[in-house]
Design an enzyme around this catalytic site. Structure first.
Site, PDB file in Angstrom:
ATOM      1  N   SER A 153      -1.698 -32.657  -1.425  1.00 14.63           N
ATOM      2  CA  SER A 153      -0.690 -32.785  -0.361  1.00 14.63           C
ATOM      3  C   SER A 153      -0.965 -31.735   0.712  1.00 14.63           C
ATOM      4  O   SER A 153      -2.060 -31.174   0.760  1.00 14.63           O
ATOM      5  CB  SER A 153       0.711 -32.647  -0.942  1.00 14.63           C
ATOM      6  OG  SER A 153       1.664 -33.044   0.010  1.00 14.63           O
ATOM      7  N   ASN A 154       0.000 -31.490   1.539  1.00 12.84           N
ATOM      8  CA  ASN A 154      -0.183 -30.486   2.596  1.00 12.84           C
ATOM      9  C   ASN A 154       1.138 -29.771   2.840  1.00 12.84           C
ATOM     10  O   ASN A 154       2.142 -30.068   2.193  1.00 12.84           O
ATOM     11  CB  ASN A 154      -0.709 -31.161   3.871  1.00 12.84           C
ATOM     12  CG  ASN A 154       0.231 -32.252   4.343  1.00 12.84           C
ATOM     13  OD1 ASN A 154       1.364 -31.987   4.696  1.00 12.84           O
ATOM     14  ND2 ASN A 154      -0.241 -33.497   4.299  1.00 12.84           N
ATOM     15  N   ARG A 155       1.145 -28.852   3.786  1.00 13.11           N
ATOM     16  CA  ARG A 155       2.297 -27.956   3.939  1.00 13.11           C
ATOM     17  C   ARG A 155       3.426 -28.520   4.795  1.00 13.11           C
ATOM     18  O   ARG A 155       4.382 -27.815   5.107  1.00 13.11           O
ATOM     19  CB  ARG A 155       1.825 -26.636   4.547  1.00 13.11           C
ATOM     20  CG  ARG A 155       1.030 -25.784   3.565  1.00 13.11           C
ATOM     21  CD  ARG A 155       0.604 -24.494   4.223  1.00 13.11           C
ATOM     22  NE  ARG A 155       1.714 -23.836   4.888  1.00 13.11           N
ATOM     23  CZ  ARG A 155       1.609 -23.055   5.945  1.00 13.11           C
ATOM     24  NH1 ARG A 155       0.419 -22.820   6.470  1.00 13.11           N
ATOM     25  NH2 ARG A 155       2.680 -22.495   6.496  1.00 13.11           N
ATOM     26  N   SER A 156       3.337 -29.759   5.196  1.00 13.63           N
ATOM     27  CA  SER A 156       4.385 -30.302   6.068  1.00 13.63           C
ATOM     28  C   SER A 156       5.763 -30.226   5.398  1.00 13.63           C
ATOM     29  O   SER A 156       5.929 -30.612   4.248  1.00 13.63           O
ATOM     30  CB  SER A 156       4.073 -31.758   6.398  1.00 13.63           C
ATOM     31  OG  SER A 156       5.161 -32.321   7.082  1.00 13.63           O
ATOM     32  N   ALA A 204       2.617 -35.825   8.316  1.00 10.70           N
ATOM     33  CA  ALA A 204       1.273 -35.302   8.083  1.00 10.70           C
ATOM     34  C   ALA A 204       0.684 -36.137   6.949  1.00 10.70           C
ATOM     35  O   ALA A 204       0.902 -35.866   5.768  1.00 10.70           O
ATOM     36  CB  ALA A 204       1.344 -33.835   7.700  1.00 10.70           C
TER      37      ALA A 204
END
Ligand code: C5P
Length: 396
Positions: A208-211, A275
């Site tokens: 995943s990502n930091r959004s 994102a």
């Protein structure tokens, strides 16, 4: 947000009256001028002084205080109101306003006002379920009142059931929605995506990502508050669910793509603030991958580019989170994805980008024009983006 708005907050006499203090405080913080009217019974549960201190305004508790410096004409607040909110609304006040009674300042004001009225009931579960209460609420709905339904949980009686006053955020969100319903996006369908996607590796792990979803949620709320019918398609985030819009929860890029395709079938604009993961593991292991080998190599494949692939004739807004050559890279994406506008932000700055409440962006249009915005809250950025969307929609 609620600046320049006069909100008449009517408080009736149930134990949930203490929660009205929080509502009054948050409405005031949001910029509203809050005029509180309390029924006689409400003053037994919470003091007018509390409300007066929180709102900085005189609190009305009676129609008969003619000698007081705070005396006001009995329909003055009805006329001054941009909106009337009754929270909590007891079964008694619901019955009174449903039948047009006007025997105290609150019921007089409701009868005399032309402003929209939001009613947030809170009562014992048996009173709530009583057909007479439900009939009264149905009458109010039919006359255009907005009812914020109570929630399920522990009631003052000790019983568990429906009857708790809705959360402050739900009530205030409803107030904003009702106030904005004739806004410049009235009748428009806006699809907003938010948050990051999660691409599973095995049953317990994902990429995943930091959004945080904050920018997308701010856009969805801002569009709602300008009258739009909003579909919010969101990856997993830890933000409270906004009221007054359709919310679709998705996990992966593929799920988001399907949800976007469905929601945009009738949309006027798509704002892709999500994102979306660019890669996903090629295979998802059916069971948890053991850590017994020295290392692990995952084969990743591209996810679909939702914005570039979704078909349809609507305004398209994309985001470009960049850490270098911000404007040039954003322009390329605008071309490649055939967007109307792209919002470029430099994610290396601490006060903009991921997980903060502020953002510093450049809005780039199809004709190449650049609008560099100062550091603003995400909500302010959202409204500036929507100004551009409105322009594009009006251009046809
Ligand atoms: O190419 P890049 O991922 O930087 O583009 C960002 C924009 O494209 C964002 O608006 C994002 O929501 C959207 N996007 C998409 N599908 C992807 C990746 C990004 O719609 N797979």
């Amino acid at each position: 947000m609620l600046t320049d708005k006069t909100v008449v907050l009517g408080i009736s006499g149930g134990i949930a009256a203490y929660k009205a203090a929080d509502i009054a405080s948050k409405l005031t913080q949001a910029g509203a001028r809050v005029e509180v009217i309390m029924t006689e019974a409400a003053t037994r549960f919470i003091t007018p002084l509390t409300l007066r201190s929180l709102t900085g305004r005189p609190v009305v508790t009676t129609m008969w205080e003619l000698a007081s410096e705070f005396s006001i004409e009995h329909v003055a607040l009805a006329e001054a109101a941009d909106i009337v909110v009754i929270a909590p609304a007891t079964a008694n006040i619901v019955a009174k306003i449903a039948t047009g009674m006007a025997d105290d300042m609150l019921t007089c004001t409701v009868l005399a006002t032309k402003a929209p009225v939001v009613v947030a009931p809170a009562m014992n579960v048996n009173m709530w379920e009583n057909p007479v209460t439900q009939d009264n609420l149905a009458r109010l709905r039919a006359r255009g009142f907005t009812i914020v339904d109570p929630t399920y949980g522990r009631l003052a009686s000790g019983k568990i059931g429906l009857g708790r006053l809705a959360e402050t955020e739900t009530i205030i969100g409803t107030v904003k929605q009702v106030l904005g319903r004739n806004g410049d996006l009235a009748g428009k369908r806006i699809v907003v995506t938010a948050g990051g996607t999660q691409e599973p590796i095995d049953p317990v792990r994902h990429i995943s990502n930091r959004s945080s979803g904050k920018m997308g949620y701010a856009l969805a709320e801002a569009a709602r508050d300008r009258g739009a019918m909003v579909s919010l398609i969101t990856g997993p985030v830890s933000l409270p669910e906004p009221v007054g819009m359709e919310i679709v929860h998705v996990r992966t890029a593929a799920e988001m793509k399907a949800a976007v395709a469905k929601a945009t079938a009738q949309a006027d604009a798509l704002v892709m603030a999500a994102a979306v993961a660019d890669y996903r593991p090629k295979e998802v292991a059916p069971t948890k991958i053991k850590k017994d080998s020295a290392g692990l190599t995952l084969e990743l494949v591209r996810t679909p580019d939702i914005l570039a692939e979704v078909a349809g004739n609507f305004v398209r807004v994309g985001f470009a989170a960049e850490s270098e050559n911000v404007v040039a890279n954003a322009r390329q994406k605008l071309e490649k994805k055939q967007l109307d506008i792209i919002i470029a932000n430099d994610i290396t700055a601490v006060d903009s980008g991921f997980d903060v409440d502020t953002n510093r962006v450049i809005i780039i249009g199809r004709e190449g024009e650049e609008e560099k915005l100062p550091l603003l809250t995400k909500r302010e950025v959202a409204d500036r983006i929507l100004d551009r969307v409105v322009e594009l929609l009006n251009r046809g």
